[in-house]
Write a protein that holds these residues in place. Structure first.
Motif, PDB file in Angstrom:
ATOM      1  N   ALA A  24       0.841  -1.195   0.000  1.00 24.54           N
ATOM      2  CA  ALA A  24       0.000   0.000   0.000  1.00 24.54           C
ATOM      3  C   ALA A  24       0.883   1.254   0.000  1.00 24.54           C
ATOM      4  N   PRO A  25       0.451   2.294  -0.733  1.00 22.67           N
ATOM      5  CA  PRO A  25       1.175   3.560  -0.627  1.00 22.67           C
ATOM      6  C   PRO A  25       0.953   4.143   0.770  1.00 22.67           C
ATOM      7  N   MET A  26       2.026   4.527   1.434  1.00 25.87           N
ATOM      8  CA  MET A  26       1.906   5.031   2.805  1.00 25.87           C
ATOM      9  C   MET A  26       2.812   6.247   2.970  1.00 25.87           C
ATOM     10  N   ALA A  27       2.218   7.437   2.893  1.00 31.36           N
ATOM     11  CA  ALA A  27       2.992   8.667   3.045  1.00 31.36           C
ATOM     12  C   ALA A  27       3.699   8.643   4.400  1.00 31.36           C
ATOM     13  N   GLY A  28       4.963   8.974   4.408  1.00 28.92           N
ATOM     14  CA  GLY A  28       5.735   8.987   5.646  1.00 28.92           C
ATOM     15  C   GLY A  28       6.216   7.612   6.060  1.00 28.92           C
ATOM     16  N   LEU A  74       3.248   5.363  -7.724  1.00 26.35           N
ATOM     17  CA  LEU A  74       3.392   6.620  -6.978  1.00 26.35           C
ATOM     18  C   LEU A  74       1.978   7.112  -6.685  1.00 26.35           C
ATOM     19  N   ASN A  75       1.774   7.615  -5.467  1.00 29.04           N
ATOM     20  CA  ASN A  75       0.407   7.937  -5.002  1.00 29.04           C
ATOM     21  C   ASN A  75       0.366   9.324  -4.394  1.00 29.04           C
ATOM     22  N   ILE A  76      -0.704  10.046  -4.684  1.00 27.31           N
ATOM     23  CA  ILE A  76      -0.844  11.377  -4.071  1.00 27.31           C
ATOM     24  C   ILE A  76      -2.294  11.634  -3.661  1.00 27.31           C
ATOM     25  N   ALA A 176     -10.474  -0.615  -3.724  1.00 33.76           N
ATOM     26  CA  ALA A 176     -11.562  -0.472  -2.747  1.00 33.76           C
ATOM     27  C   ALA A 176     -10.964  -0.529  -1.349  1.00 33.76           C
ATOM     28  N   GLN A 177     -11.056   0.588  -0.627  1.00 33.66           N
ATOM     29  CA  GLN A 177     -10.447   0.683   0.706  1.00 33.66           C
ATOM     30  C   GLN A 177     -11.523   0.492   1.773  1.00 33.66           C
ATOM     31  N   GLY A 178     -11.482  -0.643   2.451  1.00 30.18           N
ATOM     32  CA  GLY A 178     -12.414  -0.895   3.546  1.00 30.18           C
ATOM     33  C   GLY A 178     -12.069  -0.052   4.761  1.00 30.18           C
ATOM     34  N   ALA A 181      -8.925  -0.171   7.190  1.00 33.97           N
ATOM     35  CA  ALA A 181      -7.601   0.282   6.754  1.00 33.97           C
ATOM     36  C   ALA A 181      -6.899   1.181   7.767  1.00 33.97           C
ATOM     37  N   GLY A 182      -5.589   1.023   7.848  1.00 35.29           N
ATOM     38  CA  GLY A 182      -4.766   1.933   8.640  1.00 35.29           C
ATOM     39  C   GLY A 182      -4.524   3.224   7.889  1.00 35.29           C
ATOM     40  N   GLY A 183      -4.216   4.298   8.615  1.00 31.97           N
ATOM     41  CA  GLY A 183      -3.928   5.588   7.992  1.00 31.97           C
ATOM     42  C   GLY A 183      -5.202   6.333   7.644  1.00 31.97           C
ATOM     43  N   GLY A 219      -7.394  -2.877   3.080  1.00 32.38           N
ATOM     44  CA  GLY A 219      -8.013  -2.570   4.368  1.00 32.38           C
ATOM     45  C   GLY A 219      -8.176  -3.827   5.199  1.00 32.38           C
ATOM     46  N   GLY A 220      -7.293  -4.022   6.167  1.00 30.73           N
ATOM     47  CA  GLY A 220      -7.417  -5.163   7.078  1.00 30.73           C
ATOM     48  C   GLY A 220      -6.925  -6.477   6.503  1.00 30.73           C
ATOM     49  N   ILE A 221      -6.260  -6.450   5.349  1.00 30.14           N
ATOM     50  CA  ILE A 221      -5.690  -7.687   4.785  1.00 30.14           C
ATOM     51  C   ILE A 221      -4.234  -7.761   5.246  1.00 30.14           C
ATOM     52  N   ILE A 240      -1.663  -4.477   0.754  1.00 33.16           N
ATOM     53  CA  ILE A 240      -1.381  -4.602   2.190  1.00 33.16           C
ATOM     54  C   ILE A 240      -0.539  -3.413   2.660  1.00 33.16           C
ATOM     55  N   GLY A 241      -1.000  -2.745   3.712  1.00 35.63           N
ATOM     56  CA  GLY A 241      -0.249  -1.639   4.291  1.00 35.63           C
ATOM     57  C   GLY A 241       0.357  -2.025   5.632  1.00 35.63           C
ATOM     58  N   THR A 242      -0.464  -1.934   6.686  1.00 33.27           N
ATOM     59  CA  THR A 242       0.012  -2.215   8.045  1.00 33.27           C
ATOM     60  C   THR A 242       0.737  -3.567   8.125  1.00 33.27           C
ATOM     61  N   GLY A 243       0.266  -4.534   7.361  1.00 32.49           N
ATOM     62  CA  GLY A 243       0.830  -5.886   7.415  1.00 32.49           C
ATOM     63  C   GLY A 243       2.300  -5.958   7.053  1.00 32.49           C
TER      64      GLY A 243
HETATM   65  C1  LIG Z   1       1.174   4.779   7.727  1.00 29.22           C
HETATM   66  C2  LIG Z   1       0.158   4.804   6.632  1.00 29.22           C
HETATM   67  C3  LIG Z   1       0.191   5.828   5.683  1.00 29.22           C
HETATM   68  C4  LIG Z   1      -0.733   5.855   4.631  1.00 29.22           C
HETATM   69  N1  LIG Z   1      -0.647   6.839   3.670  1.00 29.22           N
HETATM   70  C5  LIG Z   1      -1.435   6.766   2.561  1.00 29.22           C
HETATM   71  C6  LIG Z   1      -1.237   7.647   1.460  1.00 29.22           C
HETATM   72  O1  LIG Z   1      -0.362   8.509   1.467  1.00 29.22           O
HETATM   73  N2  LIG Z   1      -2.041   7.492   0.384  1.00 29.22           N
HETATM   74  C7  LIG Z   1      -3.016   6.518   0.309  1.00 29.22           C
HETATM   75  O2  LIG Z   1      -3.692   6.395  -0.715  1.00 29.22           O
HETATM   76  N3  LIG Z   1      -3.235   5.694   1.354  1.00 29.22           N
HETATM   77  C8  LIG Z   1      -2.453   5.779   2.453  1.00 29.22           C
HETATM   78  N4  LIG Z   1      -2.623   4.871   3.469  1.00 29.22           N
HETATM   79  C9  LIG Z   1      -3.659   3.827   3.322  1.00 29.22           C
HETATM   80  C10 LIG Z   1      -3.057   2.620   2.591  1.00 29.22           C
HETATM   81  O3  LIG Z   1      -2.723   2.929   1.280  1.00 29.22           O
HETATM   82  C11 LIG Z   1      -4.043   1.425   2.606  1.00 29.22           C
HETATM   83  O4  LIG Z   1      -5.319   1.836   2.182  1.00 29.22           O
HETATM   84  C12 LIG Z   1      -4.152   0.806   3.994  1.00 29.22           C
HETATM   85  O5  LIG Z   1      -2.881   0.663   4.567  1.00 29.22           O
HETATM   86  C13 LIG Z   1      -4.822  -0.551   3.899  1.00 29.22           C
HETATM   87  O6  LIG Z   1      -5.151  -1.045   5.165  1.00 29.22           O
HETATM   88  P1  LIG Z   1      -4.163  -1.917   6.071  1.00 29.22           P
HETATM   89  O7  LIG Z   1      -3.238  -0.927   6.689  1.00 29.22           O
HETATM   90  O8  LIG Z   1      -5.066  -2.569   7.040  1.00 29.22           O
HETATM   91  O9  LIG Z   1      -3.436  -2.869   5.172  1.00 29.22           O
HETATM   92  C14 LIG Z   1      -1.726   4.846   4.546  1.00 29.22           C
HETATM   93  C15 LIG Z   1      -1.764   3.827   5.514  1.00 29.22           C
HETATM   94  C16 LIG Z   1      -0.834   3.792   6.535  1.00 29.22           C
HETATM   95  C17 LIG Z   1      -0.896   2.650   7.526  1.00 29.22           C
END
Ligand SMILES: Cc1cc2nc3c(=O)[nH]c(=O)nc-3n(C[C@H](O)[C@H](O)[C@H](O)COP(=O)(O)O)c2cc1C
Length: 357
Positions: A24-28, A74-76, A176-178, A181-183, A219-221, A240-243
């Motif tokens: 998952a794209p995760m800013a920071g 790349l995600n914004i 599709a973001q459930g 999801a984290g963040g 989201g939650g996977i 997958i993000g948090t995972g």
């Molecule tokens: C630390 C963190 C930063 C995030 N930053 C972004 C972001 O910049 N852009 C975005 O589309 N989603 C962002 N997300 C959401 C993730 O892309 C994704 O939807 C989410 O992590 C999925 O849920 P999960 O964390 O349960 O896997 C972020 C999530 C986290 C945990």
């Protein structure tokens, strides 16, 4: 071959993947090493460029492309209109935050994010195979420029209506973001973020039925069970993000990584306490206090982000997880501290076994 398998293999072939799992794209929290590991193991890397200047975006893309097969997105964030400022209310928030960190000067609320247009130019110039959006849709001229360059547009959506709007605007794939999801929540309308908390088990099949585009589930996977379930619910890939945040390549603050490993689903919460935009984090002492009825409501984004900056920095320095910005999804406890490539392979092998492939 089953229709599910054909759909998933077609998605992988189209985007050059060996494994239908996306970081998952995760800013920071987009360390280049994490994307290099995931892309090299057959998945898709990712960078959330929200807080990055154009030269940093270029540098990230060059580094990841130089050390992998270049499979990354790349995600914004699509920016909101400028926030309405209220000095009296901000003073209340500053007083509240002063009890959790250093005193907050009035100008802290003037925080801005990098120039969106310049960031978009840097993303186009970096020419990744995929550019994604969240919190809204790209304007038509930018969509045309993506298409001219053969860059696919993945649009993050959190409702069926958003998925339909993304398809109509020319997205190639919807993510599709459930609500697990984290963040930050990816809602197009910031005001609706807390009311439209749709869980992935309801959202995913509804989005799959509503659009003709391939759908990525997120989201939650965080393990093989989640990936297999998402693919069976009609997704073409799982994100997958948090995972992956506990993997060493993520270079997360150790206190945050450790906290993810012990967080139960009910110990995360959606709040506006850190940035002014709704996002899911661990329900720490600070977040619980900020959600209490007597606390001042957070200032709008990005004012609140500026007001909380000093507290977040002090907490990070002290390793004090109760005041840190510790984003986490509801499946946090499934995250493992294994190297990312190894974890990706474990999850995918396990999902294949569950799917009977
Ligand atoms: C630390 C963190 C930063 C995030 N930053 C972004 C972001 O910049 N852009 C975005 O589309 N989603 C962002 N997300 C959401 C993730 O892309 C994704 O939807 C989410 O992590 C999925 O849920 P999960 O964390 O349960 O896997 C972020 C999530 C986290 C945990």
């Amino acid at each position: 071959m089953s229709a599910d398998r054909q759909r998933i293999e077609a998605f992988c072939a189209r985007f050059g993947l060996r494994v239908p799992i996306l970081l998952a794209p995760m800013a920071g929290a987009s360390a280049p090493g994490l994307s290099i590991a995931i892309a090299s193991a057959g998945g898709l890397g990712a960078c959330g460029v929200l807080l990055m200047q154009p030269d940093e975006i270029t540098g990230w893309a060059n580094q990841v492309r130089g050390a992998s097969n270049g499979a990354f997105q790349l995600n914004i964030w699509i920016p909101d209109p400028p926030p309405a400022r209220d000095a009296g209310h901000e003073a209340q928030v500053r007083a509240f935050l002063g009890a959790w960190g250093p005193p907050v000067p009035p100008e802290a609320g003037d925080a801005t994010t990098p120039d969106f247009a310049a960031q978009c130019e840097a993303m186009l110039a970096a020419a990744p195979p995929i550019v994604s959006s969240v919190m809204g849709l790209y304007p038509p001229d930018f969509v045309s420029r993506l298409k001219q360059r053969g860059i696919a547009w993945f649009a993050n959506v959190s409702t069926v209506a958003e998925a339909r709007a993304a398809e109509a605007a020319g997205a190639d794939v919807v993510v599709a973001q459930g609500a697990e999801a984290g963040g930050h929540r990816g809602c197009f309308d910031a005001a609706l973020a807390e009311q439209q908390l749709v869980g992935l088990f309801a959202l995913l099949p509804a989005v799959v039925d509503a659009v003709k585009l391939p759908v990525v589930a997120t989201g939650g996977i965080a393990d093989e069970r989640g990936v297999a379930a998402a693919l069976m619910l009609g997704a073409s890939a799982a994100q997958i993000g948090t995972g992956f945040l506990r993997s060493p390549e993520a270079k997360l603050h150790p206190a945050w990584a450790e906290a993810i490993g012990r967080t139960a689903p009910e110990d995360t919460v959606v709040s506006r306490a850190f940035s002014g935009r709704a996002g899911r984090s661990i329900a720490t002492d600070y977040v619980r206090a900020a959600l209490a009825p007597e606390a001042p409501r957070p200032a709008p984004y990005p004012v609140q982000r500026g007001l909380t900056a000093a507290m977040r920095a002090a907490a990070q320095k002290a390793g004090d997880v109760e005041r840190m910005q510790v984003w986490a999804g509801q499946s946090a406890r499934l995250a493992r501290a294994d190297p990312a490539a190894e974890r990706l392979q474990q999850i995918w092998r396990g999902a294949q076994a569950l799917l009977g492939w």
